[in-house]
Write an enzyme that holds these catalytic residues in place. Structure first.
Site, PDB file in Angstrom:
ATOM      1  N   GLU A 507     104.413  75.475   8.440  1.00  0.00           N
ATOM      2  CA  GLU A 507     103.989  74.641   9.572  1.00  0.00           C
ATOM      3  C   GLU A 507     102.472  74.683   9.668  1.00  0.00           C
ATOM      4  OE1 GLU A 507     104.947  75.950  13.485  1.00  0.00           O
ATOM      5  OE2 GLU A 507     105.360  78.010  12.898  1.00  0.00           O
ATOM      6  N   GLU A 516      94.032  70.791   8.834  1.00  0.00           N
ATOM      7  CA  GLU A 516      94.041  72.254   8.907  1.00  0.00           C
ATOM      8  C   GLU A 516      94.328  72.865   7.534  1.00  0.00           C
ATOM      9  OE1 GLU A 516      96.437  73.737  12.107  1.00  0.00           O
ATOM     10  OE2 GLU A 516      95.448  72.478  13.602  1.00  0.00           O
TER      11      GLU A 516
END
Length: 783
Positions: A507, A516
């Site tokens: 995740e 990210e």
């Protein structure tokens, strides 16, 4: 009175007639002053606040005697008037009977209406020049002209400053200014407003404007003014103080309104855009929208106002219509528009004014705020800029993990993806899971549930690099998970695992999908996934849309630092307007309203690997995109909105794409969209095109976004280049209704209805943004 949402207060708009009646029927034993009596009466009827004129007709009369000379006046009368005016200019002040408020307790909670007869945008060059003279400087200019009385901006400026100074003396927090009358000289109006903002540093100024120029409903009208200055001057009189300066509406039919040229419906917004731009987006300058004219049914024309700083909404009695039973109600379009304005602004930031004695107290707006999981979770975060997380560089705090673990939708989707992957797994023996980035263990817990539901024999390796979170994982393994889970401490890019996995789960997604560094992290983790193994997620895409929001623009530049305007922010959008529309545009090359930039898939087979199974460079994760957006309605580009969509497994996914999120992962809380601000706002006309170029630039040490200068646009449409790490430029031959005096011939709908395919249309560039974040100088993500 029916209650409204907490996002708005409902206020009475008192007139001079209401105050005069209070003087006539003053209850001296109960109220010290007539004003206190009428204010108390309004509050008794359920109004939260009051708006009233600051001055009386006696002030207007004295001002006119000093500053307006009717044609044909003799010289002696001129001298007397000029002497009176000189005395006033040197010592500006009010007489007691020229103002409605005289005490602090009368002014408490009151919004004042500045005199509506003040002319801040006179037409002549010498008058506009005098409008720049600040208070207390050179001697007065001449007031007399043989043809008609001139309404000088300097005198009106001094009168305005006098009213604002008095309002500040009474601690009034907000004043509503009269609407600009002359569209051709709205710049003079803006200069005066900017001067007042500097000279009265505490009071908030709000400009009263209709949604559009009501003259579009008339058979013959002038496009250059909201109220004819010449007609006022020629008559030597001023408009009555009871109603705002506007043209008379003759027959408000929806047919006339829908047929109005787009430029005319944009005219008042363009005036507002010029005023707030010249005032440098001052946060004390807001809008008071006058909803007296019937609203257009065109959603795009109305939606731009939701992205503006609307402080007040004015509902005169004429706004209401009778329903089937004869009761006054607001038209449905007006109800919807007010509801959207309430949703798009922070709590207690809107005031809705209704004329005193109208049916407004008996009108109820239901569902002012949308109710839902996301809205309740995001209270306080609307339009709040947050720097994106860098979990690869930083170790997150436990409270941050806890916040994201409150999202039931994300982890439900992950559990379903793992469950269906187990059901469809065709391999023999025990299924080996690897959780890359276990955090505090929510994915591990969901994986155990999926294993239990599928009744498959499985085992889990959980990897975590955060030493603090690793302590929590150890505690959960001892108390809850037992021997089904084996913990590994380290970075997934470099750690070794005892055996290869059948299913890799992570995740690591950000608001823009890859921001990210999920691609870089999973590049390192893929080496311990079997060749036939499954990655959850299997792919994800980044999406962009052009965005207008004066609030977000102001927030991004608040620090006066270049870095703050080249940094992407995570934002729960509220007071925003997506400028693009669906369709091919005039060039036929434009994509949908929200467009895909790029995609990442896992596992990847194309990188060149070293002996450890790691990519030799990060060049395979570089990306670029060139997007073309159709801009149906005029607006100001303040930045770009970024979204992502991910396929977890099969038809199970995650999405914050505005048009698809409710079908894929409704009420998901973990990600807000990304906002890429621009250093300079960019005006985009109606029926234009915007071209955006964006790059994802990579090195072995960092990844940075950059926005580069775009190409030009298509004929009759601006083309703009921009992107979350790119620059933008629009081009078009559409003329601005604000800049071009004679614009009606260019703005008729029939001119855009069809084009001769045999003709070659020229591309014209009308603007561009500067290079955004070149070389990652302000924003980058470390590897």
């Amino acid at each position: 009175m029916a209650s409204w949402s907490g996002s708005a207060t409902i206020s009475a708009f008192l007139t001079l007639e209401d105050i005069a009646n209070a003087h006539t029927h003053h209850d001296v034993r109960t109220y010290e002053t007539p004003v206190l009596q009428v204010l108390a009466g309004a509050r008794t009827k359920g109004y939260d606040a009051i708006a009233l004129p600051l001055t009386t007709d006696k002030w207007k009369t004295r001002w006119a005697d000093m500053c307006l000379l009717p044609a044909g006046s003799d010289r002696d009368s001129e001298i007397v008037a000029e002497q009176k005016a000189e005395v006033w200019r040197s010592r500006p002040s009010f007489m007691n009977d020229e103002v409605t408020l005289t005490r602090l307790d009368e002014a408490e909670g009151v919004t004042v209406m500045v005199s509506e007869w003040l002319e801040l945008d006179a037409t002549d060059d010498w008058v506009r020049h005098d409008a720049e003279i600040v208070r207390g400087s050179s001697p007065a200019v001449a007031l007399y002209n043989p043809q008609f009385c001139r309404l000088t901006s300097r005198i009106h400026l001094q009168a305005l400053q006098q009213e604002l100074a008095y309002a500040s003396y009474l601690n009034v927090q907000s004043a509503i200014l009269p609407a600009p009358r002359n569209r051709d000289h709205v710049a003079s109006y803006a200069r005066i407003v900017n001067s007042c903002l500097k000279n009265t540093p505490y009071i908030h100024l709000s400009i009263r404007l209709p949604i559009y120029n009501p003259s579009v409903l008339q058979t013959s009208s002038t496009t250059s003014s909201l109220l004819s200055t010449e007609s006022i001057a020629a008559s030597g009189s001023l408009p009555p103080s009871r109603s705002a300066p506007r043209l008379v509406i003759s027959g408000s039919s929806s047919e006339k309104l829908s047929a109005a040229p787009e430029g005319e419906l944009n005219a008042t917004w363009e005036m507002w855009d010029l005023i707030r731009s010249m005032c440098d987006y001052n946060t004390r300058l807001t809008l008071t929208l006058d909803l007296a004219p019937p609203l257009p049914s065109t959603i795009g024309v109305l939606s731009k106002w939701a992205a503006e700083s609307v402080r007040n909404i004015l509902l005169p009695a004429s706004t209401f219509i009778a329903n089937g039973k004869g009761y006054p109600v607001l038209p449905k379009t007006t109800q919807s528009f007010i509801r959207e304005c309430m949703i798009a602004t922070p709590p207690n930031s809107n005031t809705v004014f209704g004329e005193h004695g109208t049916a407004l107290p008996r009108w109820r707006v239901c569902a002012m705020k949308r109710t839902g999981t996301v809205e309740n979770f995001a209270q306080g975060y609307q339009d709040y800029l947050q720097a994106p997380l860098q979990p690869l560089m930083d170790n997150l705090q436990s409270v941050t993990y806890q916040t994201f673990e409150q999202d039931p939708v994300k982890y439900r989707q992950y559990e379903e993806a793992m469950y269906h992957a187990l059901l469809e797994w065709t391999g023999e023996g025990k299924v080996v899971f690897c959780i890359a980035g276990a955090g505090r263990g929510p994915l591990v817990a969901r994986c155990l549930k999926a294993i239990e539901r599928s009744r498959r024999d499985a085992f889990i390796y959980a990897i975590e690099k955060n030493p603090n979170a690793y302590v929590t994982l150890q505690d959960k393994k001892a108390r809850e998970w037992g021997d089904m889970v084996h913990l590994l401490f380290g970075d997934v890019r470099f750690i070794d695992v005892p055996e290869q996995a059948d299913i890799l789960v992570s995740e690591l997604l950000g608001s823009f999908g890859d921001n990210e560094l999920s691609p870089e992290c999973l590049d390192g983790a893929m080496r311990f996934l079997k060749p036939e193994g499954i990655s959850i997620p299997s792919s994800y895409t980044a999406h962009l849309a052009p965005l207008s929001s004066s609030k977000l623009f102001n927030e991004a530049r608040a620090t006066k630092d270049l870095k703050s305007l080249e940094t992407p922010y995570v934002v729960m959008f509220q007071a925003v307007n997506i400028l693009s529309g669906d369709g091919g545009g005039l060039s036929g090359k434009c994509g949908p309203r929200i467009q895909e930039c790029w995609e990442f898939e896992h596992p990847r087979t194309d990188p060149v690997l070293d002996s450890r199974g790691l990519p030799k460079t990060n060049s395979h994760n570089a990306r670029s995109a060139k997007l073309n957006f159709y801009i149906p309605h005029a607006g100001v580009l303040h930045g770009l909105a970024g979204y992502f969509e991910a396929v977890l497994y099969g038809n199970i996914g995650l999405s914050i794409h505005p048009h698809r999120k409710d079908q894929i992962s409704k009420d998901m809380l973990s990600w807000f969209p990304l906002f890429f601000p621009f250093k300079e706002p960019l005006y985009l006309p109606s029926n234009s095109e915007l071209q955006v170029s964006i790059w994802r630039l990579t090195t072995d040490r960092q990844v940075c976004p950059s926005i580069a200068q775009p190409d030009s646009g298509h004929q009759r449409s601006p083309s703009l280049s921009s992107a979350p790490w790119v620059s933008a430029s629009p081009s078009a031959a559409v003329l601005s209704p604000l800049i071009d005096a004679d614009d009606s011939m260019f703005l008729q709908k029939s001119r855009y209805g069809s084009f001769d395919a045999s003709l070659v249309y020229e591309t014209v560039k009308i603007g561009q943004t500067s290079l955004h974040n070149p070389g990652g100088r302000s924003s980058w993500i470390g590897l």
